[in-house]
Scaffold this motif. Structure first.
Motif, PDB file in Angstrom:
ATOM      1  N   VAL B  63      -0.132   0.395  -3.981  1.00 27.54           N
ATOM      2  CA  VAL B  63       0.525   0.355  -2.663  1.00 27.54           C
ATOM      3  C   VAL B  63      -0.528   0.175  -1.573  1.00 27.54           C
ATOM      4  N   ASP B  64      -0.063  -0.355  -0.428  1.00 25.72           N
ATOM      5  CA  ASP B  64      -0.972  -0.514   0.705  1.00 25.72           C
ATOM      6  C   ASP B  64      -0.888   0.709   1.616  1.00 25.72           C
ATOM      7  N   GLU B  65      -1.542   0.647   2.762  1.00 27.11           N
ATOM      8  CA  GLU B  65      -1.627   1.855   3.595  1.00 27.11           C
ATOM      9  C   GLU B  65      -0.296   2.283   4.201  1.00 27.11           C
ATOM     10  N   ALA B  66       0.682   1.366   4.151  1.00 28.14           N
ATOM     11  CA  ALA B  66       2.014   1.718   4.651  1.00 28.14           C
ATOM     12  C   ALA B  66       2.916   2.201   3.508  1.00 28.14           C
ATOM     13  N   GLY B  67       2.383   2.158   2.278  1.00 28.69           N
ATOM     14  CA  GLY B  67       3.179   2.590   1.132  1.00 28.69           C
ATOM     15  C   GLY B  67       3.986   1.469   0.505  1.00 28.69           C
ATOM     16  N   ALA B  68       3.771   0.220   0.970  1.00 33.69           N
ATOM     17  CA  ALA B  68       4.490  -0.923   0.389  1.00 33.69           C
ATOM     18  C   ALA B  68       3.805  -1.349  -0.905  1.00 33.69           C
ATOM     19  N   VAL B  69       4.616  -1.732  -1.885  1.00 31.68           N
ATOM     20  CA  VAL B  69       4.065  -2.116  -3.186  1.00 31.68           C
ATOM     21  C   VAL B  69       3.359  -3.465  -3.091  1.00 31.68           C
ATOM     22  N   CYS B  70       2.144  -3.547  -3.630  1.00 33.64           N
ATOM     23  CA  CYS B  70       1.393  -4.798  -3.681  1.00 33.64           C
ATOM     24  C   CYS B  70       1.542  -5.376  -5.083  1.00 33.64           C
ATOM     25  N   GLY B  71       1.752  -6.677  -5.169  1.00 30.84           N
ATOM     26  CA  GLY B  71       1.798  -7.350  -6.453  1.00 30.84           C
ATOM     27  C   GLY B  71       2.949  -6.880  -7.322  1.00 30.84           C
ATOM     28  N   ARG B  72       2.687  -6.747  -8.611  1.00 26.18           N
ATOM     29  CA  ARG B  72       3.669  -6.381  -9.622  1.00 26.18           C
ATOM     30  C   ARG B  72       4.560  -5.227  -9.125  1.00 26.18           C
ATOM     31  N   ARG B  73       5.819  -5.239  -9.503  1.00 25.18           N
ATOM     32  CA  ARG B  73       6.760  -4.289  -8.953  1.00 25.18           C
ATOM     33  C   ARG B  73       7.597  -3.684 -10.089  1.00 25.18           C
ATOM     34  N   ALA B  74       6.935  -2.988 -10.975  1.00 23.22           N
ATOM     35  CA  ALA B  74       7.636  -2.413 -12.129  1.00 23.22           C
ATOM     36  C   ALA B  74       7.994  -0.967 -11.825  1.00 23.22           C
ATOM     37  N   GLY B  75       9.103  -0.762 -11.204  1.00 24.88           N
ATOM     38  CA  GLY B  75       9.499   0.583 -10.797  1.00 24.88           C
ATOM     39  C   GLY B  75       9.169   0.785  -9.341  1.00 24.88           C
ATOM     40  N   LYS B  76       9.624   1.921  -8.786  1.00 18.11           N
ATOM     41  CA  LYS B  76       9.290   2.163  -7.381  1.00 18.11           C
ATOM     42  C   LYS B  76       8.277   3.300  -7.297  1.00 18.11           C
ATOM     43  N   PRO B  77       7.461   3.286  -6.245  1.00 17.41           N
ATOM     44  CA  PRO B  77       6.426   4.321  -6.144  1.00 17.41           C
ATOM     45  C   PRO B  77       7.061   5.690  -5.935  1.00 17.41           C
ATOM     46  N   SER B  78       6.327   6.726  -6.266  1.00 18.48           N
ATOM     47  CA  SER B  78       6.799   8.089  -6.068  1.00 18.48           C
ATOM     48  C   SER B  78       7.303   8.284  -4.648  1.00 18.48           C
ATOM     49  N   ALA B  79       8.374   9.067  -4.525  1.00 16.70           N
ATOM     50  CA  ALA B  79       8.945   9.350  -3.200  1.00 16.70           C
ATOM     51  C   ALA B  79       7.932  10.034  -2.300  1.00 16.70           C
ATOM     52  N   GLU B  80       6.912  10.649  -2.891  1.00 16.09           N
ATOM     53  CA  GLU B  80       5.946  11.394  -2.094  1.00 16.09           C
ATOM     54  C   GLU B  80       4.687  10.576  -1.760  1.00 16.09           C
ATOM     55  N   THR B  81       4.793   9.250  -1.884  1.00 15.46           N
ATOM     56  CA  THR B  81       3.665   8.361  -1.596  1.00 15.46           C
ATOM     57  C   THR B  81       3.081   8.622  -0.200  1.00 15.46           C
ATOM     58  N   ARG B  82       3.971   8.884   0.752  1.00 16.32           N
ATOM     59  CA  ARG B  82       3.549   9.176   2.136  1.00 16.32           C
ATOM     60  C   ARG B  82       2.521  10.321   2.178  1.00 16.32           C
ATOM     61  N   LEU B  83       2.787  11.395   1.442  1.00 17.80           N
ATOM     62  CA  LEU B  83       1.880  12.537   1.432  1.00 17.80           C
ATOM     63  C   LEU B  83       0.518  12.146   0.868  1.00 17.80           C
ATOM     64  N   HIS B  84       0.536  11.354  -0.194  1.00 17.77           N
ATOM     65  CA  HIS B  84      -0.727  10.919  -0.800  1.00 17.77           C
ATOM     66  C   HIS B  84      -1.552  10.121   0.210  1.00 17.77           C
ATOM     67  N   LEU B  85      -0.903   9.181   0.892  1.00 18.47           N
ATOM     68  CA  LEU B  85      -1.622   8.341   1.850  1.00 18.47           C
ATOM     69  C   LEU B  85      -2.189   9.183   2.993  1.00 18.47           C
ATOM     70  N   ASP B  86      -1.387  10.132   3.472  1.00 19.31           N
ATOM     71  CA  ASP B  86      -1.860  10.975   4.576  1.00 19.31           C
ATOM     72  C   ASP B  86      -3.070  11.811   4.159  1.00 19.31           C
ATOM     73  N   ILE B  87      -3.024  12.339   2.960  1.00 28.48           N
ATOM     74  CA  ILE B  87      -4.141  13.166   2.487  1.00 28.48           C
ATOM     75  C   ILE B  87      -5.392  12.297   2.318  1.00 28.48           C
ATOM     76  N   VAL B  88      -5.213  11.128   1.730  1.00 29.24           N
ATOM     77  CA  VAL B  88      -6.338  10.206   1.538  1.00 29.24           C
ATOM     78  C   VAL B  88      -7.015   9.885   2.874  1.00 29.24           C
ATOM     79  N   LYS B  89      -6.172   9.640   3.905  1.00 34.41           N
ATOM     80  CA  LYS B  89      -6.742   9.297   5.213  1.00 34.41           C
ATOM     81  C   LYS B  89      -7.395  10.506   5.881  1.00 34.41           C
ATOM     82  N   ALA B  90      -6.700  11.643   5.865  1.00 34.61           N
ATOM     83  CA  ALA B  90      -7.211  12.812   6.591  1.00 34.61           C
ATOM     84  C   ALA B  90      -8.465  13.388   5.935  1.00 34.61           C
ATOM     85  N   ARG B  91      -8.594  13.236   4.641  1.00 39.24           N
ATOM     86  CA  ARG B  91      -9.701  13.883   3.919  1.00 39.24           C
ATOM     87  C   ARG B  91     -10.703  12.905   3.321  1.00 39.24           C
TER      88      ARG B  91
END
Lengths: 208, 208, 208, 208
Positions: B63-91
């Motif tokens: 996924v990209d920084e907005a949580g949109a899937v890049c490339g192959r799309r086999a399933g949808k990303p975890s509903a909590e993708t937002r939390l992962h991105l926020d933690i990655v950025k803040a820390r």
């Protein structure tokens, strides 16, 4: 790497996987050592900051009696090398194993004021070297934890000199040190002491 | 699938099997991510509704920084993708791991009113990045759970901004989020925090 | 043995090994079934008195809607086949899994007078089919155990008719029955309910 | 080594690995035996001081009805051989298994004054040979531990003669002895009794 270091590393690696399955070395906690030679003293010891559940022979180092690395230098030895060397010398041990279990951690805190806890009446005690009956009273000393390794080692040496019959020592909030004449003896001592700590811990909670 | 995504997926899959053995990701609970690139931000994350004990590289998405899937799309990303991105950025984290253990779940509920719990005096704390002594006092914030992901993410961001030294966050009745500079650091943080939560939980029960 | 029965048997065998690792099917406890066809109803079910941790396809039988064995007759079907068939019919389930955990056994006894226990506030609840929020209140009915299978089945049918939204039923002092549209759904329901029972059980003990 | 001894040793070795995974034979605790022939009585039994989690056929010995080693003499038989022989004779058992679990150890101590504990109301009881209902009341006698094997064996024989319907005996602070007509029956009895001891133990702690 010498053939001997590799063999010892593989054996300690198996023990690490076994202990990891039981959650006794989570994170990168714990450290293991075994004597390669007595004169001069040479100890194989786990490198610092490696996981004990996936140890390879390359994650061990050889140190001399002062704790200096001999030969190959892939990583630095565990910060607690001093304790291993002191135990080896005071007890003529062939191996020293240090684990961090939940029960050991809790009990080392609950009994800190008495500077130890007594375990008696268990058949399991007979698995400790030189113990011939369940009526044996095993004293497990508890030493205050310290980040100053010289000071911590001093406390452990004092206990080893005073309590000459103990088979293991708890560092408060930290974990268990035990040892044995052979690697197999030390491994058995860990299993027995961890079993007994769990039994004593569970029995110490209220019963209806 | 890129070679890099496959490699990261295999590594996170190993972690999943390890955590599953300890009952930290039962059901299809938990989710794992790791940073593939910083600029632009690309995150590998577990697909929604897959079991973390049997992960294959095909069960990860990029996924990209907005949580949109890049490339192959086999399933949808975890509903909590937002939390992962926020933690990655803040820390500036390289990996984020989320687990659901029984002890974490219980403690997040028992200490909800204090909005966190303090853990101190344990040698295990030294396994947390930047912690040099067992005298460290680790604050584990507890955030109210929410099915509104924007609102939940807002709460988590507020905690990350306020408590800049924490290594993990408990969502009430839900589980633990932790992270690290590398995947190995994040894995170690899970093991240490889960160990400490169990130790604190057991010690909090009455003793005779 | 049909290819289909073999495939289903292998899948249920994997589940058995997984549950056995968690001590949910000790002794020869537990039994598992899955629907092979709806019209006519054909169920694959574990043979009586086999260990669920070492299941082979040969330890499964095919039964019709009356519980009579179809085809090959290697062993007799589980004594609780009636319950499996009733659940499959009442819930249009594709699989039914029955486990015996220590926590489920204890809680089924402690809450027997209320004929059930409520579980709410846990994110894990969202793993149950059709549950969208941790605010869900899951009622787990408890049915008195009975060696008279017709009587026990009658009680279970009454609960299935009355409590149409439940995902599992505890038999008192006996264990958990749960089900799902697919084998994977039923497996996930076992993991989630067993997790929740442990969490509720541990939280119900006193805290300092 | 005879082919028969090897086969029995391999089977008991598998059981040892299974029990070791559950921490029922830590250290070198526990011992296992199986009957090779009735007339004359020949018993295969684990050698003394070996770990039950890594048993090989070479770690078993054949003994006669007096406990003397027949044939090959690689190690000495378990010190508790006398108890195995007495149980085999008193119960016409085909196998005897002795385990040391934490829950068995604690309960054997807590209920020592009543010289046993009663277990009833559990469906799991039906896995015990000859038990047809969960309403069965299983009495598990507790015998005072002793390092004098003749005296300990005398006490166990007295219990076997008095309590003819029991399926297992706890030695105080020591562990569980159980048996069965076949090795599989004895293995099942261990699993069931250990499950029940854990359930009784956990239920005996206070509840809110």
């Amino acid at each position: 790497m010498t053939e001997e270091l590799r063999t010892v590393g593989e054996r300690l690696g198996e023990i690490g996987r076994r202990f990891d399955d039981r959650n006794w070395v989570l994170g990168t906690s714990g450290n293991f050592s075994a004597v390669l030679s007595r004169k001069p003293l040479r100890l194989v010891i786990t490198a610092s900051a490696v996981h004990k559940g996936t140890l390879t022979p390359a994650q061990f180092l050889e140190v001399d009696e002062a704790g200096a690395v001999c030969g190959r230098r892939a990583g630095k030895p565990s910060a607690e090398t001093r304790l291993h060397l002191d135990i080896v010398k005071a007890r003529s041990a062939g191996a020293v194993l240090h684990t961090h279990s939940v029960w050991g951690t809790i009990l080392s805190d609950l009994h800190a004021d008495s500077e130890g806890l007594a375990i008696e009446g268990f058949e399991m005690l007979k698995g400790l070297d030189g113990v011939a009956t369940h009526e044996h009273r095993e004293w497990v000393p508890i030493v205050a934890n310290d980040q100053d390794m010289a000071r911590l080692a001093g406390r452990v040496r004092a206990v080893l000199e005073r309590d000459t019959r103990v088979h293991g020592i708890l560092l408060r909030g930290h974990g268990l040190y035990t040892w044995g004449r052979t690697i197999a003896d030390a491994e058995r001592h860990v299993e027995i002491l961890e079993f007994l700590l769990e039994a004593v811990g569970r029995r110490s909670q209220p019963w209806r």
